[in-house]
Design a protein around this motif. Sequence first.
Motif, mmCIF file in Angstrom:
data_model
loop_
_atom_site.group_PDB
_atom_site.id
_atom_site.type_symbol
_atom_site.label_atom_id
_atom_site.label_comp_id
_atom_site.label_asym_id
_atom_site.label_seq_id
_atom_site.Cartn_x
_atom_site.Cartn_y
_atom_site.Cartn_z
ATOM 1 N N MET A 113 0.694 -1.259 -0.008
ATOM 2 C CA MET A 113 -0.022 -0.157 0.137
ATOM 3 C C MET A 113 0.859 1.327 -0.044
ATOM 4 S SD MET A 113 -3.354 0.748 2.454
ATOM 5 C CE MET A 113 -4.341 1.821 2.100
ATOM 6 N N PRO A 114 1.431 1.505 -1.079
ATOM 7 C CA PRO A 114 2.187 2.814 -1.186
ATOM 8 C C PRO A 114 1.358 4.127 -1.380
ATOM 9 C CG PRO A 114 1.864 2.056 -3.457
ATOM 10 C CD PRO A 114 1.188 1.066 -2.459
ATOM 11 N N THR A 115 2.032 5.212 -0.829
ATOM 12 C CA THR A 115 1.288 6.538 -1.000
ATOM 13 C C THR A 115 1.323 7.274 -2.394
ATOM 14 O OG1 THR A 115 0.816 8.651 0.435
ATOM 15 C CG2 THR A 115 3.201 8.016 -0.165
ATOM 16 N N PHE A 124 -2.369 -5.550 -3.845
ATOM 17 C CA PHE A 124 -1.760 -4.249 -4.009
ATOM 18 C C PHE A 124 -2.929 -3.306 -4.066
ATOM 19 C CE2 PHE A 124 -0.559 -1.082 -7.024
ATOM 20 C CZ PHE A 124 0.714 -0.571 -6.507
ATOM 21 N N TYR A 125 -3.020 -2.292 -3.243
ATOM 22 C CA TYR A 125 -3.860 -1.386 -3.195
ATOM 23 C C TYR A 125 -3.407 0.040 -3.207
ATOM 24 C CZ TYR A 125 -8.085 1.010 -1.343
ATOM 25 O OH TYR A 125 -9.160 1.909 -1.257
ATOM 26 N N VAL A 137 -10.142 -0.623 3.101
ATOM 27 C CA VAL A 137 -8.831 -0.516 3.575
ATOM 28 C C VAL A 137 -8.541 -0.845 4.992
ATOM 29 C CG1 VAL A 137 -6.962 1.217 4.190
ATOM 30 C CG2 VAL A 137 -7.998 1.580 2.181
ATOM 31 N N GLN A 138 -9.715 -0.580 5.914
ATOM 32 C CA GLN A 138 -9.486 -1.075 7.216
ATOM 33 C C GLN A 138 -9.469 -2.647 7.229
ATOM 34 O OE1 GLN A 138 -12.521 0.048 10.468
ATOM 35 N NE2 GLN A 138 -10.455 0.606 11.547
ATOM 36 N N TYR A 159 6.168 5.616 2.408
ATOM 37 C CA TYR A 159 5.646 6.594 3.436
ATOM 38 C C TYR A 159 4.526 6.868 3.988
ATOM 39 C CZ TYR A 159 9.797 7.487 -0.046
ATOM 40 O OH TYR A 159 10.866 7.277 -0.763
ATOM 41 N N SER A 160 3.666 5.865 3.589
ATOM 42 C CA SER A 160 2.114 6.249 3.770
ATOM 43 C C SER A 160 1.989 6.311 5.399
ATOM 44 C CB SER A 160 1.466 4.941 3.227
ATOM 45 O OG SER A 160 0.142 4.984 3.649
ATOM 46 N N SER A 161 1.328 7.034 5.799
ATOM 47 C CA SER A 161 0.875 6.930 7.223
ATOM 48 C C SER A 161 0.048 5.698 7.726
ATOM 49 C CB SER A 161 0.199 8.208 7.781
ATOM 50 O OG SER A 161 -1.067 8.435 6.903
ATOM 51 N N VAL A 162 -0.517 5.016 6.821
ATOM 52 C CA VAL A 162 -1.194 4.076 7.084
ATOM 53 C C VAL A 162 -0.502 3.108 7.691
ATOM 54 C CG1 VAL A 162 -0.716 2.830 5.025
ATOM 55 C CG2 VAL A 162 -3.117 2.401 5.941
#
Length: 381
Positions: free
Chosen positions: A201-203, A242-243, A274-275, A288-291
């Motif tokens: 899950m990339p940003t 892959f999202y 997503v959750q 770098y995603s805050s997820v």
Amino acid sequence: MKEFILPSIYWIVAFFVTLPARCRKRHNNLMLVSEKGNDARDNGYHFFLYVRQQHPEVDAYYVITDDSPDRNRLAQYEDHLVRYLSFRHCCLFWKAHYLVGTHLRAGHTPLPFVVVSRLNRLLNIYKDKKVANIKHGITKNFIDRMAYERTRYNLLVCGAVPERDYFVERYGYPESVARYTGFCRFDRLSDFQVKRQILVMPTWRSYIPPDRITASRFYQAYHALLTRLDALLEQYDIDLVFYPHHRFQPVCGQFKSGVTSPRIVVADLQHYDVQQLLKDSAVMITDYSSVLFDFVYMRKPVLFYQFDRDEFLSRHFKPGYIGEESFGPVSMDVDGLLEQLTLCLEGGMQLAPAYAAKVSEFFPLHDTDNCKRVFDAVMHC
């Protein structure tokens, strides 16, 4: 911008239409809750459910488009749903005492945040309102538009202690405004069953137009990863999802080119939540995603793929108060990432003790009372 012209007219007209009611101050219990305006799957959604279920005395409304794939989630509250950017939405914006949102424009006005911010400084348009940003992710990079002098929120919810400290020290928020409560969606992260599944899950990159994504270094790096995983996934009997970030969702089909493994799914937001993906997956790969914070909150391992670190930090976000290396190993190329992934799979997909200690320090609150704390903070801000 054409689609915002009519809502902007509505917004102005609604100001005068609702003026008599607002002068009588009859709406101190009216609350408007929103995310991006076309979704219901984040902190706004969980907050709204909590308010409707636990505090029906609060007249809370949720802002969402009629064609949103998430609208059915809220079907039982149909009489408290408001069509995004409708005249009714604009009227409720002016009547509401509480504006609660996950993004910069809490309560979703039809105007850009920079315009609303200036209008508020000039005309005090938020007079007699409580504006709360309950966030859609933990802020870890510097974003100048989040400075307190520009937002003037009554409440800014923070998901971690270092994040709260960062908003106070760097962005100038009073300690009474930037509050560490945890995120509403964290309440749902305590009950999960892990599948043999890797989540990639990339940003996004602000400098990459979605319609030119296949020519970018970003696409080439992730396409290289997706086309080299077949043998590894088979060896360890594990699947991969892959999202892409929602900004790249319109072109997510481009990533399917050349991907042959039946174990790899390129997921779209229409059919995947997503959750739920976060809860189901055993390992995460991001950049770098805050997820990442939701994932490590569940004490699960994260691997970082930062093939473009210098470019990203110079063109997208400025570095913030914490680096990804605090939560997992960082790889600069696909070979290094595949090596780290192999080690993780061999080790049983467990969060290493050093990273687990950092997570506990970052999230001293780890319970199911996040919605309650956020609600209490909103009602007393």
